[in-house]
Write an enzyme that holds these catalytic residues in place. Structure first.
Site, PDB file in Angstrom:
ATOM      1  N   GLY A 120      -9.289   5.303   1.724  1.00  0.00           N
ATOM      2  CA  GLY A 120      -9.767   6.110   2.790  1.00  0.00           C
ATOM      3  C   GLY A 120     -11.374   5.774   2.779  1.00  0.00           C
ATOM      4  O   GLY A 120     -12.168   6.338   2.992  1.00  0.00           O
ATOM      5  N   THR A 130      -8.012   2.600   9.135  1.00  0.00           N
ATOM      6  CA  THR A 130      -8.391   3.294  10.167  1.00  0.00           C
ATOM      7  C   THR A 130      -9.409   2.693  11.114  1.00  0.00           C
ATOM      8  O   THR A 130      -9.261   2.410  12.383  1.00  0.00           O
ATOM      9  CB  THR A 130      -9.055   4.708   9.832  1.00  0.00           C
ATOM     10  OG1 THR A 130      -8.036   5.278   9.299  1.00  0.00           O
ATOM     11  CG2 THR A 130      -9.359   5.340  10.711  1.00  0.00           C
ATOM     12  N   GLU A 160      -2.024   6.140  -8.749  1.00  0.00           N
ATOM     13  CA  GLU A 160      -3.047   6.902  -8.301  1.00  0.00           C
ATOM     14  C   GLU A 160      -3.112   8.095  -9.075  1.00  0.00           C
ATOM     15  O   GLU A 160      -1.933   8.912  -9.480  1.00  0.00           O
ATOM     16  CB  GLU A 160      -2.760   7.325  -6.937  1.00  0.00           C
ATOM     17  CG  GLU A 160      -3.695   8.233  -6.052  1.00  0.00           C
ATOM     18  CD  GLU A 160      -3.735   8.369  -4.578  1.00  0.00           C
ATOM     19  OE1 GLU A 160      -3.416   7.357  -4.049  1.00  0.00           O
ATOM     20  OE2 GLU A 160      -4.065   9.413  -4.338  1.00  0.00           O
ATOM     21  N   ASP A 178       0.821  -1.162  -0.048  1.00  0.00           N
ATOM     22  CA  ASP A 178       0.124  -0.151   0.001  1.00  0.00           C
ATOM     23  C   ASP A 178       0.812   1.169   0.083  1.00  0.00           C
ATOM     24  O   ASP A 178       1.707   1.446   0.746  1.00  0.00           O
ATOM     25  CB  ASP A 178      -0.836   0.075   1.317  1.00  0.00           C
ATOM     26  CG  ASP A 178      -1.784   1.101   1.463  1.00  0.00           C
ATOM     27  OD1 ASP A 178      -2.408   1.375  -0.015  1.00  0.00           O
ATOM     28  OD2 ASP A 178      -2.169   1.373   2.489  1.00  0.00           O
ATOM     29  N   ASP A 224       2.503   5.231  -5.423  1.00  0.00           N
ATOM     30  CA  ASP A 224       1.853   6.494  -5.341  1.00  0.00           C
ATOM     31  C   ASP A 224       2.737   7.507  -5.595  1.00  0.00           C
ATOM     32  O   ASP A 224       3.507   8.104  -4.668  1.00  0.00           O
ATOM     33  CB  ASP A 224       1.448   6.571  -3.748  1.00  0.00           C
ATOM     34  CG  ASP A 224       0.840   7.828  -3.427  1.00  0.00           C
ATOM     35  OD1 ASP A 224       0.644   8.543  -4.399  1.00  0.00           O
ATOM     36  OD2 ASP A 224       0.226   8.022  -2.198  1.00  0.00           O
TER      37      ASP A 224
HETATM   38  P1  13P Z   1      -8.711   4.679   6.013  1.00  0.00           P
HETATM   39  O1  13P Z   1      -7.795   5.692   6.705  1.00  0.00           O
HETATM   40  O2  13P Z   1     -10.102   5.420   5.748  1.00  0.00           O
HETATM   41  O3  13P Z   1      -8.689   3.377   6.454  1.00  0.00           O
HETATM   42  O4  13P Z   1      -7.991   4.590   4.451  1.00  0.00           O
HETATM   43  C1  13P Z   1      -7.080   3.550   4.511  1.00  0.00           C
HETATM   44  C2  13P Z   1      -6.319   3.491   3.116  1.00  0.00           C
HETATM   45  O5  13P Z   1      -6.866   4.138   2.111  1.00  0.00           O
HETATM   46  C3  13P Z   1      -4.927   2.788   3.008  1.00  0.00           C
HETATM   47  O6  13P Z   1      -4.544   3.022   1.730  1.00  0.00           O
END
Ligand code: 13P
EC number: 4.1.2.13
Length: 315
Positions: A211, A256, A133, A81, A103
């Site tokens: 997100g 999150t 992205e 990620d 990214d």
């Molecule tokens: P959150 O912060 O909404 O969990 O998003 C995590 C994310 O997009 C990791 O790449």
């Protein structure tokens, strides 16, 4: 069984979204596998740059290999990620990752294309898929921090050229969400008109939503009641996530929410058991609660119950 991210996308596209869950430690790994097996869902396990250096990337990768043995029925992809070029090459060369995210969204359009294309060329030589992205998400995700003023929705006019010139396999689009626990002010939500346009211009091409945590309000209240101070935390409406999945958003990133579950369990546990100093009782509660969260989220995404059809496709 570790499979290619592309196969998971082919199975899911416009039917459901695959949950991409961020993982940092052993308890999260165990609960993630349990939750996905309980709900019979394929999934993506993703590791950020910060997760890979929190203990040691080799330890984390060894835990994933072990979980693959402990849960032989699981079908999942392993994804980097928010990589930079160096992290991407490290993961590609390791032979362990199904896909990486480069990214370069902080760069101008041409530079984003140049960097992404270099990573794609190296990744494809090794059969690794690449997420890129375009556009800029607001919020904080570990080393990536973008102020709301600098956040920028993906411009649909740019997507065809970007995908064609880079050769990337999926595209993370800025469609109104932001990283972290403080998304949206007032009644904002996802920009479905942007998703619709992009999906129209890139038919069959998997889109990624970063997100995507829902920041459940009961979690926030319980954290605050146990001494936390999360004021005004807000996430993505689950009905909107479900709808996006039917429109071509095929990977939904969640980090999150898992942290919130961890925080709530540990705050409550040590508040309610002040005499306790053993880490395992709280860890056990966390594993149960996080597995339940994963099961619930897979229902929302529509990935619950899809495991056997994916198994038939990968055989
Ligand atoms: P959150 O912060 O909404 O969990 O998003 C995590 C994310 O997009 C990791 O790449």
């Amino acid at each position: 069984m570790i499979v290619s991210t592309k196969v998971l996308f082919e199975q899911a596209y416009k039917k459901y979204a695959v949950g991409a869950y961020n993982i940092n430690n052993a308890e999260q790994v165990m609960a993630l596998f349990r939750g996905n097996i309980n709900s019979k869902a394929p999934f993506i396990l993703q590791l950020s740059k910060g997760a890979r250096s929190y203990t040691d990337k080799r330890l984390l990768e060894a835990m994933i290999r072990a979980a693959d043995e402990i849960f032989p029925e699981a079908i999942f992809a392993v994804h980097l990620d928010h990589g930079d070029e160096e992290n991407c090459y490290d993961c590609i060369d390791s032979g362990f990752y199904s896909s990486v995210m480069i990214d370069a969204s902080g760069e101008e359009f041409e530079e984003n294309i140049a960097i992404t294309k270099r990573v794609v060329d190296r990744a494809h030589e090794k059969g690794v898929a690449v997420e890129a992205e375009l556009g800029k998400l607001g919020g904080v995700e570990e080393h990536v921090s973008v102020s709301e003023a600098d956040a920028k929705l993906t411009d649909p006019e740019q997507v065809e050229e970007f995908v064609k010139r880079t050769g990337c396999d999926s595209l993370a689009c800025a469609i109104g969400t932001s990283h972290g626990a403080y998304k949206f002010s007032g009644s904002q939500g996802l920009h479905f008109e942007v998703i619709e346009k992009i999906a129209e211009l890139l038919p069959g091409f998997p889109l990624v939503m970063h997100g995507s945590s829902s920041v459940p309000q009961d979690e926030v209240e319980r954290i605050n009641a146990a001494g936390g101070e999360l004021k005004g935390a807000k996430g993505v409406d689950e009905d909107e996530i479900h709808k996006a999945g039917k429109m071509g958003v095929t990977k939904v990133n969640i980090d999150t929410d898992g942290r919130l579950v961890w925080c709530r369990v540990h705050r409550e546990h040590f508040r309610d058991h002040p005499e306790v100093f053993d880490l395992r009782p709280a860890g056990k509660v966390f594993m149960g609660e996080y597995a339940k969260y994963i099961e619930h989220k897979n229902e929302v995404l529509g990935s619950a119950g899809r495991l056997e059809e994916v198994r038939a496709a990968v055989k």
